[in-house]
Design a protein around this motif. Structure first.
Motif, PDB file in Angstrom:
ATOM      1  N   LEU A  59     -87.249  22.337  11.581  1.00  0.00           N
ATOM      2  CA  LEU A  59     -85.850  22.763  11.620  1.00  0.00           C
ATOM      3  C   LEU A  59     -85.731  24.256  10.920  1.00  0.00           C
ATOM      4  N   GLN A  60     -86.722  24.623  10.020  1.00  0.00           N
ATOM      5  CA  GLN A  60     -86.812  25.796   9.455  1.00  0.00           C
ATOM      6  C   GLN A  60     -87.186  26.790  10.600  1.00  0.00           C
ATOM      7  N   ASP A 117     -88.659  16.896  21.721  1.00  0.00           N
ATOM      8  CA  ASP A 117     -87.346  16.694  21.647  1.00  0.00           C
ATOM      9  C   ASP A 117     -86.506  17.983  21.383  1.00  0.00           C
ATOM     10  N   GLU A 118     -87.025  18.738  20.767  1.00  0.00           N
ATOM     11  CA  GLU A 118     -86.543  20.047  20.530  1.00  0.00           C
ATOM     12  C   GLU A 118     -85.816  21.054  21.646  1.00  0.00           C
ATOM     13  N   GLU A 137     -97.827  21.064  27.393  1.00  0.00           N
ATOM     14  CA  GLU A 137     -97.887  20.160  28.565  1.00  0.00           C
ATOM     15  C   GLU A 137     -96.827  19.066  28.425  1.00  0.00           C
ATOM     16  N   ALA A 138     -96.866  18.489  27.108  1.00  0.00           N
ATOM     17  CA  ALA A 138     -95.917  17.324  27.206  1.00  0.00           C
ATOM     18  C   ALA A 138     -94.360  17.792  27.273  1.00  0.00           C
ATOM     19  N   SER A 139     -94.045  19.179  26.924  1.00  0.00           N
ATOM     20  CA  SER A 139     -92.711  19.547  27.102  1.00  0.00           C
ATOM     21  C   SER A 139     -92.599  19.659  28.648  1.00  0.00           C
ATOM     22  N   SER A 140     -93.611  20.031  29.162  1.00  0.00           N
ATOM     23  CA  SER A 140     -93.429  20.494  30.726  1.00  0.00           C
ATOM     24  C   SER A 140     -93.415  19.096  31.362  1.00  0.00           C
ATOM     25  N   ASP A 141     -94.030  18.093  31.326  1.00  0.00           N
ATOM     26  CA  ASP A 141     -94.120  16.723  31.740  1.00  0.00           C
ATOM     27  C   ASP A 141     -92.564  15.959  31.528  1.00  0.00           C
ATOM     28  N   THR A 165     -89.663  17.709  30.901  1.00  0.00           N
ATOM     29  CA  THR A 165     -88.516  18.457  31.655  1.00  0.00           C
ATOM     30  C   THR A 165     -88.786  17.769  33.039  1.00  0.00           C
ATOM     31  N   GLU A 166     -89.999  17.850  33.843  1.00  0.00           N
ATOM     32  CA  GLU A 166     -90.194  17.405  35.086  1.00  0.00           C
ATOM     33  C   GLU A 166     -89.426  16.127  35.412  1.00  0.00           C
ATOM     34  N   ARG A 167     -89.743  15.051  34.440  1.00  0.00           N
ATOM     35  CA  ARG A 167     -89.426  13.818  34.427  1.00  0.00           C
ATOM     36  C   ARG A 167     -87.930  13.644  34.525  1.00  0.00           C
ATOM     37  N   SER A 168     -87.293  14.510  33.724  1.00  0.00           N
ATOM     38  CA  SER A 168     -85.727  14.659  33.443  1.00  0.00           C
ATOM     39  C   SER A 168     -85.054  15.047  34.654  1.00  0.00           C
ATOM     40  N   THR A 169     -85.864  15.996  35.188  1.00  0.00           N
ATOM     41  CA  THR A 169     -85.303  16.723  36.375  1.00  0.00           C
ATOM     42  C   THR A 169     -85.180  15.909  37.709  1.00  0.00           C
ATOM     43  N   GLU A 170     -86.335  14.920  37.886  1.00  0.00           N
ATOM     44  CA  GLU A 170     -86.777  13.840  38.906  1.00  0.00           C
ATOM     45  C   GLU A 170     -85.638  12.873  38.644  1.00  0.00           C
ATOM     46  N   HIS A 171     -85.492  12.400  37.308  1.00  0.00           N
ATOM     47  CA  HIS A 171     -84.529  11.436  37.079  1.00  0.00           C
ATOM     48  C   HIS A 171     -83.264  11.809  37.737  1.00  0.00           C
ATOM     49  N   ARG A 172     -82.744  12.853  37.273  1.00  0.00           N
ATOM     50  CA  ARG A 172     -81.375  13.463  37.668  1.00  0.00           C
ATOM     51  C   ARG A 172     -81.264  13.266  39.302  1.00  0.00           C
ATOM     52  N   ILE A 173     -82.290  13.565  39.839  1.00  0.00           N
ATOM     53  CA  ILE A 173     -82.220  13.991  41.467  1.00  0.00           C
ATOM     54  C   ILE A 173     -82.112  12.784  42.003  1.00  0.00           C
TER      55      ILE A 173
END
Length: 169
Positions: free
Chosen positions: A82-83, A118-119, A145-149, A151-159
């Motif tokens: 957080l800092q 999560d950030e 890589e985990a952040s990219s994965d 983001t991709e899963r979140s976009t796929e879920h929305r679509i």
């Protein structure tokens, strides 16, 4: 906290709990105070009121001392993260990277990933800067890589559910 309703809910929660950066700190209220720091950082991002970021930074400093004294490594990791985000929001990248370096040093042996992912975009930006400076290079690469994965899963879920991809705010 990109949504106005979530923002209002967070501020309401802080008021309901009567939280203040000047509260006496205790282990039992640590989660609430970390949440208050998050709300203050988000408030700064939304309103650009330097006072809120100063309050968040002061609270995080107090929380860090208490967590260090109590040898609560998991809490120290979250506070340092957080800092780093607060310094990043202020535009002080060297200070943000210093906090992030210590966070990574503590988090890597324990295998922390989710707390960084999560950030979202601000953390991705900091991790990229850390990677360019060779800070914990392998671990940073894994976190990116985990952040990219994610983001991709979140976009796929929305679509898949008939919603267009959303832009992070």
């Amino acid at each position: 906290m990109g949504c106005a309703r979530e923002w209002g809910d967070a501020l309401g929660w802080v008021r309901e709990r009567r939280l203040s950066v000047d509260d006496d700190l205790s282990y039992l209220c640590e989660f609430e105070h970390l949440t208050l720091a998050r709300v203050l950082i988000a408030q700064f991002t939304a309103e650009r009121d330097e006072r809120t970021l100063d309050e968040a930074t002061r609270l995080l400093g107090r929380l860090l001392r208490a967590a260090d004294e109590g040898a609560r490594t998991g809490t120290v990791i979250e506070i340092l993260l957080l800092q780093a985000l607060a310094d990043h929001a202020r535009g002080d990248i060297p200070a943000a990277l210093a906090s992030l370096r210590r966070t990574l040093d503590l988090a890597e042996p324990e295998g922390y990933v989710r707390i960084f992912v999560d950030e979202g975009p601000p953390m991705v930006s900091l991790l990229r800067a850390a990677g360019k400076q060779g800070i914990a290079a392998g671990y940073v690469r894994r976190l990116l890589e985990a952040s990219s994965d994610t983001t991709e899963r979140s976009t796929e879920h929305r679509i898949e559910h008939g919603r267009p991809p959303t832009r992070e705010v």
